[in-house]
Each structure stands twice: as C-alpha cells, then as structure tokens.
Design a protein around this motif. Structure first.
Motif, PDB file in Angstrom:
ATOM      1  N   SER A  69      78.235  -7.233 -17.468  1.00 48.23           N
ATOM      2  CA  SER A  69      76.991  -7.521 -18.187  1.00 48.23           C
ATOM      3  C   SER A  69      77.048  -8.909 -18.808  1.00 48.23           C
ATOM      4  O   SER A  69      78.114  -9.522 -18.868  1.00 48.23           O
ATOM      5  CB  SER A  69      76.759  -6.467 -19.267  1.00 48.23           C
ATOM      6  OG  SER A  69      77.826  -6.450 -20.192  1.00 48.23           O
TER       7      SER A  69
ATOM      8  N   LYS B 193      84.364   4.011 -15.989  1.00 47.12           N
ATOM      9  CA  LYS B 193      83.611   3.333 -17.057  1.00 47.12           C
ATOM     10  C   LYS B 193      84.445   3.288 -18.331  1.00 47.12           C
ATOM     11  O   LYS B 193      84.807   4.340 -18.866  1.00 47.12           O
ATOM     12  CB  LYS B 193      82.297   4.073 -17.320  1.00 47.12           C
ATOM     13  CG  LYS B 193      81.327   4.072 -16.146  1.00 47.12           C
ATOM     14  CD  LYS B 193      80.030   4.767 -16.516  1.00 47.12           C
ATOM     15  CE  LYS B 193      79.028   4.712 -15.377  1.00 47.12           C
ATOM     16  NZ  LYS B 193      77.740   5.372 -15.733  1.00 47.12           N
TER      17      LYS B 193
ATOM     18  N   PRO C 258      72.965  -4.622 -16.077  1.00 43.75           N
ATOM     19  CA  PRO C 258      74.263  -4.795 -15.392  1.00 43.75           C
ATOM     20  C   PRO C 258      74.096  -5.602 -14.110  1.00 43.75           C
ATOM     21  O   PRO C 258      73.086  -5.486 -13.415  1.00 43.75           O
ATOM     22  CB  PRO C 258      74.681  -3.350 -15.094  1.00 43.75           C
ATOM     23  CG  PRO C 258      73.849  -2.495 -15.990  1.00 43.75           C
ATOM     24  CD  PRO C 258      72.564  -3.219 -16.177  1.00 43.75           C
TER      25      PRO C 258
ATOM     26  N   THR D 141      81.352  -3.410 -17.256  1.00 45.51           N
ATOM     27  CA  THR D 141      80.559  -2.208 -17.514  1.00 45.51           C
ATOM     28  C   THR D 141      81.142  -0.999 -16.782  1.00 45.51           C
ATOM     29  O   THR D 141      81.317   0.074 -17.358  1.00 45.51           O
ATOM     30  CB  THR D 141      79.100  -2.417 -17.066  1.00 45.51           C
ATOM     31  OG1 THR D 141      78.573  -3.552 -17.734  1.00 45.51           O
ATOM     32  CG2 THR D 141      78.259  -1.203 -17.390  1.00 45.51           C
TER      33      THR D 141
END
Length: 584
Positions: A584, A547, A426, A496
């Motif tokens: 990412s 997330k 990440p 992410t």
C-alpha cells in the motif's frame, strides 16, 4: 531336482496358529519351496504375510538366514521382514513373517496390456531408488520381476522377496557370484520390468545378452520380446507411441552397447537419477490407485496399439469419414517428457463426446444444431405469446420513487467507499529478485533445486520451484526447521498481503521479515533466527494468503515452508508456483 522336493512341506489349514500368535487366514500360493499365507498377528492386531517352510528342510536354514539379512531394508517401498522363526518342538513349520499389503503385482496389471508411460517410468524409478542404498551396502535382490513388485490399493509400490526369493529358488553359482555380477543382475531386471511395463513383452535371457533359444517361451505371462542382431528390439520398435525418452533410457539399461551413442546405465542409482530427471514432479500413485480400484479388461483399454509382430491381427474398423480424428490429449511431448497435467495418463481421456440431453427429462432428446431446420424456426416463432399486461399508474409511480431513492443511497455509499479506497488502495508490488533460503547453520545444504527458483516469480502458475524429496516426516524429514525463498522488493515497502500458489495440499507456509535492518540490500542468509515471523497458514491447500496482523515495512520477505505435502508413502515434497506481493 529341486532341493525342496525331498522336504515335506507343513500341513496347515485356515484357522490354525503358528507360535500361538499368528492365525492363518488364507493360503495365497503353494509353490514347491514354501507355503504363502495371509495371516493375522493376534498380538499386534494386524495382517501379516507368512512364508511357511518345512521345519527341518535342507534349505530352511539358508532361507531363514536370508530373511534376517533382508531385515536391513527399512524403506517403506519394501514388504519388510518382521521375524524369522525356527520351528520349535511340536511346531508344524518354520516361518518368516513379513508385512502384508493389499494390491496387485505388476504381473497382474500387465494382464490387461501395457501401462502408461508415466506409470512405467514411475514404477522403474521407485524400484531403482529403493534398491540403490542397499546396493551400496552389498545387498542385492537378484529376483526383481513383475511378480515381486506389488502396487498397493493406494497406488504405492512394494518390493517383495528381497534375498528370500533367491534363497527359496537358488540357481547354480548363486553363492559364488561376485558383487558386480549381482548388481548387474538387479540393474538388468529393473530395465526388464520397465520394458515389460511399456510393451507387455518380456526380454528373456541373462545379463545384457538376449536368449535366442528361449524366444518361444513365455515369462510372467508375457510373450518374449523380439530380437535382432543388436539384441532386444527397443520398446518403440515393438509398440507404437512409446515415449522416446523412455525408449532411449530402456536401451541404455539393457543394451550391451546402447544405440545413438548414449551412455550405458549400469547402477540402480544412475537409473533412479535418469528417471527422476525425466519424471520431474510427476507421480503415478494416483493413476495406479485408479487402475487398482477400477480395473479394465483388455478389450476396453484405451489407446493400446498392436505389437509389431509376424502374427496376423484383426483388421481395424474404418473410421467414420465425418468424424475428425481425435488428437492425443495426454502423454509425453515429442521428446518424451510430460507435464504434470498429463499425470492422469489414459485414465484422463474421455471415450467420446457426451450426448445432448434435456436438463430435466431424461427421455426427451434435445435437438442438435444439425437437426434444426427453418421450419422448426418458423414453428417456434409462431408459438402463442402471452398478452401484454399493463400496470396501474399509481403502482408505476411508487416504483419510480423507490428506484430514485435507492439510486441516491447507492451513489452516496459508492462515493464514500471510493474515497476511502482511494486513500489506501492495495497495489501489486514488483519482485526484483528471488533466491533460495536453505542455510547450512540450520541443517541445510543450499541444494534445494536452485535452478528452479526463478519459476516461483515468473508469473506462470504452471511452472514451479520444488523442494527436494524428504522421507519419513512431513517436517522435512526432521532434518531442518524449514526451507524457502527470499524475495527482494527492491526498496522498503509497506506489505498488505502475500499470495502464494503452492504445489500439493497440506503445506505449512509462513511469511517472515528480517529482524534487523529492514532496508539493507543484502538479506540475512545465515539462519532463520535472524528473521521474524509475521504470518502463517498451516495445512494450506494450493493457495495461501499471508496477511501480517500489524503494519509491516520491509525490503525483503521470506516465504518459508516448514511442513510439506505427501508425494507418496513416507515421501514428502513441497513447492511454490507463484508469489504475488501486495502493498500500500
């Protein structure tokens, strides 16, 4: 002669009932005009405040009428009137039922000296902010004072006696005073409460004119404020260390012609707005709660400066020459404004350095570096050391083999994990632009402190964007589904997680992406219905990590607040101090 002196006040005793419902528990005061009792409502099982009046007193009808008119004040910052009852046959009194709250009046708090700048500003702001809507309806208190402002045991503010105090204690000409004079009386009284909180002196007199002939009298247990040809001296002229901003603001309220060419403040709304700008997001409820729960006496208060007066004072003890002067570690800056970190005020100051002590033995004194000498070093070095111990050769060989095997295993695992991380490591995603999201179609007005929006992505957690203050419901006053910030990442990016630093605890925050056209340079700003929620955290603390449960690619993200933390009683406000996007 008072109009009540010819009236026989009721003869009441603890344990007796009024109306067969209100049990009288404790008499709180016995002024000439009424009896004030703490009572218990046996029907609704709650404590209440009772004003007991002479059943057929000459002023009783006017007081009961005032109580009924005061019932329009539904703001939680008032001790609200619940009922007004005319004495029936055989009843010993007519009475007014109001809310009851535990706490202390500002008059009682000032017995130990001035309040902190934050506390004084917050109290005056709460009074002005609560009175402003009533003034717009032509309802005025006319008896605002340290005695009618209560600080509850939770640090919140309650204003008592709206209309009732004026009816209980009438003054000549009260009934014929025009609207502007009534408003001016409340505005001046708010300024005088602020003045008293800052310096523990009371500005005597009516309106904006000091009363010289009453200069030697006491008001609310406070000595009178000193005056000069211009009027009352400003707070900074009376007591050292008063915030310059509050000094000027107090003068704007109380002076007929304010000093420094400042604009006078002549309405409660103007006072509330000025103090609101000075306070920012600071809130003194926690400070005042500590003051109520842990009271201090006048001799033990920290930071009080002597008043500037002609009275002789005790000489101050000289400071130890070897002890450096302790710098101020809290309070407003030189312009009179303070940071949220200063909210603890004088209560956040330590009385002195913590003495050194042993971790285990409270009776053992640990030597400070100043007491440590070369002889001590020599004695320490001369202490007996344990003899060297040799391990058997076979045990050392076994340990070596085990260490080699472990190192090989760790190396293989590190290599595997490093390869997997390298494939999907990440990375921080730069935020290209951020803007407020408060659509009119959803009930918003696009006025959620737009000038603060940039503070949510400036990388400084000490600065923040704040929502406006909502009342009565954490869900934005039930006025709209939410409010938030739209983040532009500059290009379509796989997300992410998003870490959000929040203001306060108890925020429900969610993450959204546009439902359609994720690559458009313009995000949908018409309604929340054009967005899709991809993550949420309810009742978050000061940090929330959002997330997505599935792979998400988008250019724009919406950080959306749907439930806000409490700012004070029945008031809610949220905020975002930082937004960190990881992709990412």
């Amino acid at each position: 002669m008072s109009s009540f002196e010819a009236d026989d006040l009721p003869d009441l005793s603890a344990g007796s009932f009024l109306g067969g419902r209100y049990r009288l528990d404790q008499e709180l005061s016995h002024p000439e005009s009424s009896l004030m009792w703490r009572a218990f409502d046996t029907k609704l099982h709650r404590p209440v405040l009772i004003h007991a009046l002479a059943p057929h007193g000459r002023r009783t009808p006017a007081v009961l009428d005032a109580a009924r008119r005061a019932a329009v004040a539904t703001d939680s910052r008032f001790l609200r009137v619940l009922d007004a009852v005319v004495a029936g046959p055989g009843e010993p009194a007519s009475w007014i039922v109001s809310e009851y709250a535990r706490g202390k009046s500002v008059e009682e708090l000032l017995e130990t000296g001035p309040l902190s700048a934050l506390e004084a500003a917050w109290i005056a702001h709460e009074i002005a902010d609560a009175m402003a809507p009533l003034h717009a309806q032509g309802v005025f208190h006319e008896r605002i004072s340290p005695g009618t402002v209560l600080v509850t045991s939770t640090g919140n503010l309650k204003i008592s006696g709206l209309l009732i105090e004026a009816a209980l204690h009438p003054r000549p000409g009260d009934t014929s005073r025009p609207w502007p004079d009534r408003e001016a009386a409340d505005v001046t009284d708010i300024g005088r409460v602020l003045y008293a909180c800052l310096v523990s002196r009371w500005p005597n007199g009516q309106g904006h004119r000091p009363s010289v002939e009453r200069a030697t009298t006491m008001s609310w247990g406070l000595p009178p404020a000193p005056t000069d040809a211009h009027g009352w001296l400003t707070p900074r002229e009376v007591r050292a260390g008063v915030s310059p901003a509050l000094d000027i603001l107090c003068d704007q309220i109380l002076a007929q012609v304010p000093r420094y060419n400042e604009v006078p403040l002549r309405t409660a709304n103007e006072i509330a707005q000025s103090l609101g700008r000075t306070l920012g997001s600071a809130d003194a409820a926690a400070d005042l709660e500590r003051r109520i729960r842990f009271p201090v006496g006048p001799a033990s208060r920290l930071g009080d400066e002597p008043w500037h007066s002609d009275e002789p004072s005790e000489p101050m003890a000289p400071q130890d020459a070897d002890q450096p002067e302790r710098a101020e570690e809290y309070g407003p800056d030189e312009e009179g404004y303070w940071s949220p970190e200063a909210a603890a005020g004088e209560w956040g100051r330590l009385p002195g350095p913590v003495p050194w002590s042993s971790n285990n033995d409270p009776d053992t004194t640990q030597l400070t570096p100043d007491n440590w000498s070369e002889d001590d070093n020599e004695r320490e070095l001369a202490k007996a050391r344990p003899h060297n111990r040799r391990w058997p050769p076979f045990l050392m060989a076994a340990v070596a083999v085990v260490m080699v095997v472990c190192l090989i295993a760790v190396g293989v695992r590190h290599s595997d994990s490093g390869a997997s991380r390298g494939a999907s490591q990440p990375t921080a995603v730069r935020v290209a632009h951020v803007q407020e999201f408060d659509p009119v179609e959803d009930g918003g007005d696009a006025k959620e402190n737009d000038e603060q929006v940039k503070l949510a992505t400036d990388g400084d957690p000490s600065t923040a964007w704040h929502t406006v203050v909502y009342r009565n419901s954490a869900k934005l006053g039930n006025l709209k589904p939410g409010v938030g910030l739209v983040v532009d990442l500059g290009q379509v990016t796989e997300i992410t997680s998003v870490k959000v630093l929040l203001v306060g605890s108890g925020t429900t925050v969610s993450l959204w992406k546009p439902t359609h056209d994720i690559s458009s340079g313009e995000p949908p700003m018409t309604t929340i219905k054009d967005w899709t929620r991809i993550a949420e955290e309810s009742g978050a603390g000061t940090t929330a990590t959002l997330k997505p449960s599935t792979r998400v690619e988008t250019r724009h993200l919406l950080v959306y607040l749907t439930e806000l933390p409490p700012k004070s009683a029945a008031r809610y406000q949220g905020g975002i101090a930082d937004i960190a996007v990881t992709g990412s």
